[in-house]
Enzyme design. Structure first.
Site, PDB file in Angstrom:
ATOM      1  CE1 TYR A  88      20.174  49.224-139.798  1.00 39.19           C
ATOM      2  CE2 TYR A  88      21.568  50.624-141.167  1.00 39.19           C
ATOM      3  CZ  TYR A  88      21.195  49.367-140.712  1.00 39.19           C
ATOM      4  OH  TYR A  88      21.853  48.253-141.174  1.00 39.19           O
ATOM      5  CG  LEU A  89      23.828  54.226-135.337  1.00 36.96           C
ATOM      6  CD1 LEU A  89      24.747  53.895-134.166  1.00 36.96           C
ATOM      7  CD2 LEU A  89      23.659  55.733-135.474  1.00 36.96           C
ATOM      8  CG  ASP A 191      27.410  42.772-123.427  1.00 39.82           C
ATOM      9  OD1 ASP A 191      28.396  42.003-123.378  1.00 39.82           O
ATOM     10  OD2 ASP A 191      26.382  42.503-124.067  1.00 39.82           O
TER      11      ASP A 191
END
Length: 285
Positions: A88-89, A191
């Site tokens: 998790y950043l 993307d």
């Protein structure tokens, strides 16, 4: 919400809390708080584990290139649902100039075999695109992407005969614009809209949710211009490391067309007018 027995099957110890978070429009996404730290969980219901193979490959290629991105912790399938666990950043704020430098660094990573493409296909929620290695950027981008998307939106009734005829009219111009430009296959995000970058708590920029392949770097740059979120500082910092090639302004329209076609195919007629505006812009060259 995920069921308790489903969560218990994950290769994580002591899950203390599960919170839904924004994960784009493809996956279910959750923040997992555990005894050993926080993790980011992506879930694709009723899909095999192979669904995440291309994203994992992209993240691994980013890691090898020294591009800050989430780390793959684990992946697999539980009760018929594919999952991907990432570290998790924690988010903060940062510099658009540093983001531009990071994207330039990404685009300095050349194709390992000198060809355009990727080892895995692009698999979105609405279409799969062939990334088979080729010597030709025109083949990969026009034949395997634009043409396939044009057929898909026509088959769904999102393009009428007039729109199809207009695309066929501008297609030779698209090919000529690309043939007149010496494309080099470099590592792309694939993307690169504003929802796919973030700044960490310490201010460093990171790239997330790749749809990686090797192609012309202007592909990513064109995508950045569709929905905004990239400042003038971003483009200036990028250009200091990788100057823009002559005529790039016109070629960026080709990649805007691609990205809008992706959205037209996925979300429907909301994007039809935007697609036709870009087609007309190309026709006026």
């Amino acid at each position: 919400m995920l069921k308790k027995e489903w969560l218990q099957a994950l290769p994580l110890k002591e899950i203390l809390d599960v919170q839904p978070v924004g994960g784009g429009d493809v996956n279910q996404a959750f923040r997992l708080r555990t005894a050993t730290g926080n993790f980011f969980l992506l879930v694709q219901p009723q899909t095999t584990a192979s669904f995440y193979a291309a994203e994992i490959a992209g993240l691994e290629d980013f890691k090898k290139a020294g591009i800050l991105a989430p780390r793959v912790i684990a992946h697999g399938e539980i009760q018929g649902d594919a999952y991907l666990i990432l570290n998790y950043l924690e988010q903060g704020s940062g510099s658009q100039a540093e983001l531009g430098q990071l994207v330039a660094k990404l685009h300095m990573q050349h194709s390992p075999n000198g060809k355009f493409g990727y080892a895995l296909p692009y698999s979105g929620s609405s279409i799969t695109l062939d990334n088979t290695w080729t010597d030709s950027w025109v083949e990969l981008f026009v034949e395997k992407r634009l043409d396939v998307l044009a057929t898909a939106v026509a088959d769904k009734g999102l393009w009428d005969q007039r729109a199809i005829a207009r695309y066929k009219q501008v297609r030779p111009q698209i090919v000529q614009l690309l043939q007149n430009h010496p494309s080099q296959p470099v590592l792309l995000h694939g993307d690169l809209w504003s929802g796919n970058y973030l700044f960490l708590a310490d201010g460093r920029p990171a790239l997330i949710d790749p749809a990686a392949f090797y192609g012309d770097r202007e592909f990513d740059l064109g995508v950045t211009t569709v929905f905004g979120g990239f400042s003038e500082q971003f483009y200036r910092a990028y250009a200091k490391l990788l100057p823009f090639a002559q005529g790039y302004e016109k070629r960026l329209d080709l990649y805007r067309l691609y990205y809008l076609l992706i959205h037209l195919n996925k979300f429907g007629s909301t994007y039809a007018a935007s697609v036709q505006r870009v087609v007309q812009q190309i026709a006026n060259y």
